[in-house]
Design a protein around this motif. Structure first.
Motif, PDB file in Angstrom:
ATOM      1  N   GLU A 193       0.716  -1.182  -0.060  1.00  0.00           N
ATOM      2  CA  GLU A 193       0.042  -0.135  -0.062  1.00  0.00           C
ATOM      3  C   GLU A 193       0.853   1.320  -0.074  1.00  0.00           C
ATOM      4  O   GLU A 193       0.560   2.304  -0.582  1.00  0.00           O
ATOM      5  CB  GLU A 193      -0.968  -0.143   1.244  1.00  0.00           C
ATOM      6  CG  GLU A 193      -1.803  -1.155   1.196  1.00  0.00           C
ATOM      7  CD  GLU A 193      -3.062  -0.926   0.054  1.00  0.00           C
ATOM      8  OE1 GLU A 193      -3.142   0.200  -0.290  1.00  0.00           O
ATOM      9  OE2 GLU A 193      -3.856  -1.729  -0.226  1.00  0.00           O
ATOM     10  N   LEU A 194       1.954   1.216   0.663  1.00  0.00           N
ATOM     11  CA  LEU A 194       2.778   2.509   0.922  1.00  0.00           C
ATOM     12  C   LEU A 194       3.873   2.543   0.103  1.00  0.00           C
ATOM     13  O   LEU A 194       4.131   3.591  -0.612  1.00  0.00           O
ATOM     14  CB  LEU A 194       3.226   2.602   2.444  1.00  0.00           C
ATOM     15  CG  LEU A 194       3.675   3.876   2.924  1.00  0.00           C
ATOM     16  CD1 LEU A 194       2.852   5.048   2.906  1.00  0.00           C
ATOM     17  CD2 LEU A 194       4.327   3.867   4.284  1.00  0.00           C
ATOM     18  N   VAL A 195       4.563   1.707  -0.002  1.00  0.00           N
ATOM     19  CA  VAL A 195       5.850   1.727  -0.793  1.00  0.00           C
ATOM     20  C   VAL A 195       5.773   1.287  -2.152  1.00  0.00           C
ATOM     21  O   VAL A 195       5.779   2.282  -3.254  1.00  0.00           O
ATOM     22  CB  VAL A 195       6.932   0.459  -0.303  1.00  0.00           C
ATOM     23  CG1 VAL A 195       8.350   0.775  -1.093  1.00  0.00           C
ATOM     24  CG2 VAL A 195       7.225   0.902   1.549  1.00  0.00           C
ATOM     25  N   LEU A 196       5.208   0.140  -2.646  1.00  0.00           N
ATOM     26  CA  LEU A 196       4.866  -0.021  -3.897  1.00  0.00           C
ATOM     27  C   LEU A 196       3.941   0.677  -4.471  1.00  0.00           C
ATOM     28  O   LEU A 196       3.696   0.889  -5.580  1.00  0.00           O
ATOM     29  CB  LEU A 196       4.578  -1.475  -4.206  1.00  0.00           C
ATOM     30  CG  LEU A 196       5.529  -2.392  -3.999  1.00  0.00           C
ATOM     31  CD1 LEU A 196       5.058  -3.991  -3.885  1.00  0.00           C
ATOM     32  CD2 LEU A 196       6.748  -2.258  -4.877  1.00  0.00           C
ATOM     33  N   GLY A 197       2.945   1.386  -3.716  1.00  0.00           N
ATOM     34  CA  GLY A 197       1.920   2.370  -4.022  1.00  0.00           C
ATOM     35  C   GLY A 197       2.600   3.393  -4.821  1.00  0.00           C
ATOM     36  O   GLY A 197       1.980   4.028  -5.531  1.00  0.00           O
TER      37      GLY A 197
END
Length: 743
Positions: A677-681
């Motif tokens: 959710e946060l990094v790959l997002g």
């Protein structure tokens, strides 16, 4: 003024070196015209002196022209005199040598602006110089204003002093080769700012190693009170490049002749090139229109007839008079040029290389297509960020920086294992040395085993039994509600919220820091664009953070409803923990287990009870007599009552087995959720790149204006590039001039 009826100047007698001197002077003069003297050290004679030291009269006697006269400080900018022998009639060309702009910054290629027509009459030179000086001191006014009418008489001046100079190119059949620069006289009183300006201007010249200092000292004032001498000593302490000249010898106060003669003899303040003395016409003679030749004849008469000068030895007579001074100046300047020229070419090349390196270190100039430039930078940034979120092999990479936090999170969750103890609380208190925590041996290959540091969180078997009994509602005998197991699981899982949030915040900090570093590096050339990109990316990460926190809460809610479809895995762990807890139980509390152990030992030859095996055989024979032929030794333990805490052990084994399943699931799901959710997002479906384009206004009505503002180069970098380009232009021009004229 000195009469111009005889167009004569000081001649140089040494004709053997005239051609060579002229060529060397041509080279240096050509280099001076390029303005490269602001970058390298060029040979030059700088005439300096305190105010009213007779400096202007000395210049007149050397050049054969008349300089402007005025009360106070007259020379407010350098005056460069370039004297050249020529077969053509005498002439003077006045130019404005502009080295700096209105703000005092060096120009790339200095301007040499011709100021008026060629002068053929010496009587016109004084007025032209006065007008040229006015033009220099008013750089924002058109030079033509000062050439026409009474423009030169304007009292207003934008500048008090200037580094730009008036250049006099004087040539003729009676002119010998010499170049020098007349600097403003040092001020001892008046405006403090003007005093500092003049001192700085003079210091700029005489601080250079190849500057020959022509120091004028008036004999009518105490030597030690003349500031020009003190300034000279500061930059030429050993006197190796200073030529001293005593002016106004006819005004020596009575009884002080010997004081000044000691300088001529080089006894006081000795200089490598010694001291000279000159005698110029007084104000009455000048007003009467004395000619230059009459002035020189009067000078010779003075030194040959007036005491104490006429009594000097022959070895000092050559230090009296303007002609002798000029001869010495010509020799010293020629020697300086001949020593300096071979190294100038090499210095120019080194400076060019250094300048090119510095230009290369600067960011590339902004593109003329602002929108395309911004699109390019945002697109390449998004690709670069995508590589980092996918993972790079660098030790300080994004994923490498996140990993320690994830490992710490996993261990924290692992250490939340319930501390079940299969013995009563009172037993633990009475015999703590016997009842210690026992780590399950079958967990040895599952990482660092959990070992509680103390007994504060210990859950004893009687506590579990009591809770199970309290939860009974309408259950049948020997059945306990599932809610007991559920409550234990929920109490454990509830403690996972804080570690999960801690992991999220640590990953967020690492991510923001890493992304800001990438933004800073990628957009360093454009601070405004960098600031805007940082703002957009920060907002994007903040939005992704809200989604990530929501997903973490979703997982937390999910874990509070105990369930697993991985039943074989759970049942296997439950059987193992059931055996572990039963094996850990005190033997006195387990009659069946205790008898089983004794029987096994008896039949394995390990017993300390030698009659036990015979007793067991007799019992088994008795069972056979009544028809129970299948009885085995271990079956005898079943005749004893069961462990009263079997139900509690079942609950403990169930909770502990479920923890083993759930914690592994949770320590995978939370880091993966944060990563997804946060990094790959940041790189999913080009979401960030789209957000950047939208936030930057690309595609909007004002996109061109906005993008132009984004890539506007910082003033400091633009000024630095302009400065280096101008320097490079000066150096290239000087290099060409040196090649054309000398090499």
């Amino acid at each position: 003024m000195i009469s111009s009826d005889l167009n004569n100047g000081v001649g140089l007698s040494d004709s053997l070196y005239a051609s060579r001197r002229r060529k060397m002077l041509d080279v240096v003069n050509a280099l001076h015209l390029t303005g490269v003297q602001v970058d390298i050290d060029l040979p030059v004679i700088a005439v300096i002196g305190s105010q009213s030291a007779g400096k202007s009269s000395l210049i007149e006697s050397i050049s054969g022209i008349t300089l402007p006269r005025a009360s106070g400080t007259c020379t407010r900018c350098p005056t460069e005199c370039r004297l050249t022998y020529s077969d053509e009639p005498w002439q003077c060309i006045v130019s404005l040598h502009i080295l700096t702009d209105e703000r005092g910054r060096p120009l790339g290629h200095p301007r040499n602006d011709r100021f008026g027509e060629v002068i053929y009459d010496k009587a016109e030179v004084e007025d032209r110089i006065r007008r040229a000086q006015r033009a220099i001191l008013n750089p924002s006014t058109d030079q033509k204003v000062f050439l026409a009418g009474d423009g030169a008489d304007l009292s207003f001046a934008e500048l008090s002093f200037s580094m730009n100079s008036v250049t006099l190119q004087i040539s003729g059949p009676d002119v010998e080769d010499l170049s020098f620069c007349d600097l403003p006289g040092l001020i001892v009183s008046g405006n403090e700012n003007d005093i500092e300006l003049v001192q700085h201007l003079v210091s700029t010249y005489i601080s250079k190693p190849s500057c020959i200092i022509l120091l004028t000292v008036t004999c009518e004032t105490d030597f030690q009170n003349q500031g020009a001498h003190r300034l000279t000593k500061m930059y030429d302490p050993d006197g190796s490049r200073t030529i001293g000249v005593l002016t106004k010898p006819d005004r020596i106060p009575g009884g002080e002749d010997e004081i000044w003669l000691r300088y001529i003899r080089n006894q006081d303040e000795p200089l490598e090139h010694g001291w000279f003395s000159v005698k110029q016409p007084d104000s009455q003679a000048i007003a009467a229109g004395i000619s230059w030749e009459e002035a020189r004849e009067g000078e010779r008469t003075f030194f040959s007839t007036k005491s104490p000068w006429n009594a000097l030895g022959l070895e000092y007579q050559h230090r009296l008079g303007t002609s002798r001074l000029v001869e010495r100046l010509s020799d010293v300047l020629s020697d300086c040029i001949s020593q300096r020229l071979p190294t100038i070419q090499e210095e120019l090349q080194k400076l060019l290389n250094t300048t090119d390196e510095k230009l290369t270190e600067l960011p590339k100039p902004p593109s003329t297509d602002a929108v395309s430039e911004v699109l390019y930078y945002t697109s390449t940034f998004a690709k670069l960020l995508g590589k980092h979120v996918e993972g790079t092999p660098n030790a300080d990479g994004l994923l490498q920086s996140i990993r320690p936090a994830a490992e710490k999170f996993r261990q924290v969750i692992r250490d939340s294992e319930p501390d079940f103890r299969p013995y009563e609380r009172k037993v633990a208190r009475t015999k703590p040395e016997i009842h210690q925590f026992v780590t399950p041996s079958f967990l040895a290959n599952e990482g660092i085993p959990f070992t509680p540091s103390d007994d504060r969180k210990a859950i004893y078997i009687d506590d579990v039994m009591k809770r199970a009994q309290e939860a009974i509602t309408r259950e049948l005998a020997d059945h306990y509600p599932f809610v007991v197991i559920q409550e234990y699981i929920i109490s454990i899982v509830s403690g996972w919220q804080a570690p999960a949030e801690t992991l999220f915040h640590e990953v967020l900090i690492v991510l923001v820091k890493h992304v800001k570093t990438l933004v800073s590096r990628h957009f360093s050339q454009y601070p405004l664009l960098q600031s805007r990109i940082t703002s957009i990316v920060t907002d994007f990460i903040a939005a992704a953070s809200e989604d990530t926190v929501g997903r973490i809460k979703w997982f937390m809610a999910l874990e509070k409803h105990p369930r697993t479809l991985n039943e074989p895995y759970y049942l296997d762990y439950r059987a193992r923990f059931l055996s572990h807890y039963k094996g850990w139980r005190p033997k006195d509390d387990q009659p069946r287990s205790s008898l089983t152990s004794r029987i096994n030992a008896a039949f394995n030859g390990e017993t300390t009870e030698p009659e036990l095996q015979n007793d067991i055989n007799l019992i088994l024979a008795g069972f056979s007599k009544i028809g129970l032929h299948s009885m085995q030794p271990n079956d005898l333990a079943k005749l004893l009552p069961p462990d009263p805490y079997d139900a509690a052990i079942d609950i403990m084994a169930s909770v502990r087995a479920y923890f083993q399943v759930a914690y592994k699931r949770f320590t995978d799901n939370i880091p993966m959720t944060i990563d997804y959710e946060l990094v790959l997002g940041l790189d999913r479906d080009q979401a960030l790149e789209k957000a950047l384009r939208k936030g930057l206004g690309i595609g909007g009505a004002d996109s061109v204006a906005q993008c132009s503002e984004y890539i506007k180069e910082p003033r400091s970098i633009a000024e630095r590039r302009e400065e280096l380009l101008k320097k490079r232009e000066r150096l290239e021009t000087a290099k060409r001039q040196l090649s054309d004229v000398w090499l």
